[in-house]
Scaffold this motif. Structure first.
Motif, PDB file in Angstrom:
ATOM      1  N   ARG A 125       0.855  -1.193  -0.164  1.00 25.64           N
ATOM      2  CA  ARG A 125       0.046   0.057   0.103  1.00 25.64           C
ATOM      3  C   ARG A 125       0.957   1.238  -0.027  1.00 25.64           C
ATOM      4  NH1 ARG A 125      -4.738   1.880   0.935  1.00 25.64           N
ATOM      5  NH2 ARG A 125      -5.905   0.069   1.139  1.00 25.64           N
ATOM      6  N   SER A 126       1.938   1.021   0.784  1.00 23.00           N
ATOM      7  CA  SER A 126       2.790   2.350   1.163  1.00 23.00           C
ATOM      8  C   SER A 126       3.527   2.677  -0.449  1.00 23.00           C
ATOM      9  CB  SER A 126       3.808   1.838   2.060  1.00 23.00           C
ATOM     10  OG  SER A 126       4.534   3.132   2.093  1.00 23.00           O
ATOM     11  N   THR A 129       0.908   4.129  -3.113  1.00 19.91           N
ATOM     12  CA  THR A 129       0.656   5.175  -2.840  1.00 19.91           C
ATOM     13  C   THR A 129       1.756   6.190  -3.272  1.00 19.91           C
ATOM     14  OG1 THR A 129      -0.920   4.466  -0.894  1.00 19.91           O
ATOM     15  CG2 THR A 129      -0.396   6.879  -0.883  1.00 19.91           C
ATOM     16  N   ASN A 130       2.895   5.940  -2.721  1.00 21.26           N
ATOM     17  CA  ASN A 130       4.241   6.596  -2.921  1.00 21.26           C
ATOM     18  C   ASN A 130       4.157   7.132  -4.346  1.00 21.26           C
ATOM     19  OD1 ASN A 130       7.020   6.939  -3.571  1.00 21.26           O
ATOM     20  ND2 ASN A 130       7.218   7.463  -1.531  1.00 21.26           N
ATOM     21  N   ILE A 132       2.008   7.125  -6.904  1.00 22.45           N
ATOM     22  CA  ILE A 132       1.018   7.898  -7.219  1.00 22.45           C
ATOM     23  C   ILE A 132       1.155   9.491  -6.515  1.00 22.45           C
ATOM     24  CG2 ILE A 132      -1.605   8.557  -7.125  1.00 22.45           C
ATOM     25  CD1 ILE A 132      -1.872   5.512  -7.340  1.00 22.45           C
ATOM     26  N   HIS A 133       1.319   9.809  -5.189  1.00 21.14           N
ATOM     27  CA  HIS A 133       1.232  10.879  -4.616  1.00 21.14           C
ATOM     28  C   HIS A 133       2.773  11.550  -4.450  1.00 21.14           C
ATOM     29  CE1 HIS A 133      -2.936  10.838  -3.784  1.00 21.14           C
ATOM     30  NE2 HIS A 133      -2.732   9.463  -3.413  1.00 21.14           N
ATOM     31  N   THR A 154      -6.531   0.023  -8.768  1.00 21.53           N
ATOM     32  CA  THR A 154      -5.382   0.665  -8.662  1.00 21.53           C
ATOM     33  C   THR A 154      -5.991   2.088  -8.150  1.00 21.53           C
ATOM     34  OG1 THR A 154      -4.199  -0.285 -10.075  1.00 21.53           O
ATOM     35  CG2 THR A 154      -3.192   1.620  -9.450  1.00 21.53           C
ATOM     36  N   TYR A 157      -5.844   3.375  -4.329  1.00 23.94           N
ATOM     37  CA  TYR A 157      -4.798   4.147  -3.729  1.00 23.94           C
ATOM     38  C   TYR A 157      -4.451   5.418  -4.174  1.00 23.94           C
ATOM     39  CZ  TYR A 157      -3.552  -0.916  -2.967  1.00 23.94           C
ATOM     40  OH  TYR A 157      -3.741  -2.254  -2.707  1.00 23.94           O
ATOM     41  N   GLU A 158      -5.334   5.841  -5.042  1.00 21.88           N
ATOM     42  CA  GLU A 158      -5.204   7.434  -5.433  1.00 21.88           C
ATOM     43  C   GLU A 158      -5.770   8.214  -4.459  1.00 21.88           C
ATOM     44  OE1 GLU A 158      -5.191   9.633  -9.683  1.00 21.88           O
ATOM     45  OE2 GLU A 158      -7.048   8.489  -9.418  1.00 21.88           O
ATOM     46  N   GLU A 159      -6.386   7.808  -3.580  1.00 24.75           N
ATOM     47  CA  GLU A 159      -7.123   8.293  -2.337  1.00 24.75           C
ATOM     48  C   GLU A 159      -6.066   9.030  -1.638  1.00 24.75           C
ATOM     49  OE1 GLU A 159     -10.556   9.533  -0.032  1.00 24.75           O
ATOM     50  OE2 GLU A 159     -10.528   8.203  -1.650  1.00 24.75           O
ATOM     51  N   PRO A 161      -3.772  11.337   0.701  1.00 25.52           N
ATOM     52  CA  PRO A 161      -3.287  11.219   2.123  1.00 25.52           C
ATOM     53  C   PRO A 161      -4.072  12.233   3.037  1.00 25.52           C
ATOM     54  CG  PRO A 161      -1.533  11.082   0.817  1.00 25.52           C
ATOM     55  CD  PRO A 161      -2.531  11.492  -0.146  1.00 25.52           C
TER      56      PRO A 161
END
Length: 172
Positions: A125-126, A129-130, A132-133, A154, A157-159, A161
């Motif tokens: 998950r990390s 998320t990394n 993408i963000h 996918t 994971y664009e949610e 943080p």
């Protein structure tokens, strides 16, 4: 853009018992008839993971070096390793069960990294998320890394943080 051809080479063959017995009877009949027998003609079809495979480059030199050292120790102890052998083995030199591996990963993340509610999925998950963000890569890149067939998987994971939501509200 052309796709590269798969370089897959078969290393294992597995049969269920009924198929194996049927195959033996077929080979016996052919042998009695004097036919030439090529074992490869009797291999079952290759089972693919949902019809797709994926390879990701191992780009971190430290990780590559650590894996090479791990394999060198294994080879020194065991001498004959096959490509189909598990990469990591238990204390009894057998493969990890999925549940045991998940539990060990969670314990390492909680104990060594101090992540209170860590699970075996936390690192995945990390990472996604990394990508993408923080790296600002597209969802398509994250999808490829994650091995998701459907982009909607996918998109979870664009949610954004919580920090980004807080920053956005503070700057109003």
């Amino acid at each position: 853009m052309k796709r590269s051809k798969s370089q897959y080479r078969r290393r294992t063959v597995s049969f269920d018992i009924e198929a194996f017995n049927q195959l033996i009877r077929q080979i016996e009949a052919m042998a009695k008839a004097g036919a030439k027998i090529n074992p490869a003609d009797f291999y079952p079809p290759v089972k693919k993971h949902k019809g797709r495979s994926r390879d990701l480059p191992l780009v971190d030199p430290d990780l590559r070096e650590a894996l090479e050292q791990h394999l060198m120790v294994r080879i020194e102890k065991q001498r004959a390793l096959k490509p189909s052998d598990p990469l990591f083995v238990t204390q009894k030199a057998g493969p990890y069960s999925p549940n045991t591996l998940q539990e060990h990963m969670a314990l390492m993340l909680r104990g060594w990294a101090g992540i209170e509610k860590a699970s075996s999925h936390s690192g995945r998950r990390s990472l996604i998320t990394n990508v993408i963000h923080k790296q600002k890569k597209s969802v398509k890149v994250a999808q490829k890394i994650a091995g998701h067939v459907n982009p909607s998987t996918t998109l979870i994971y664009e949610e954004p943080p919580e920090e980004q939501i807080s920053e956005a509200l503070k700057s109003l």
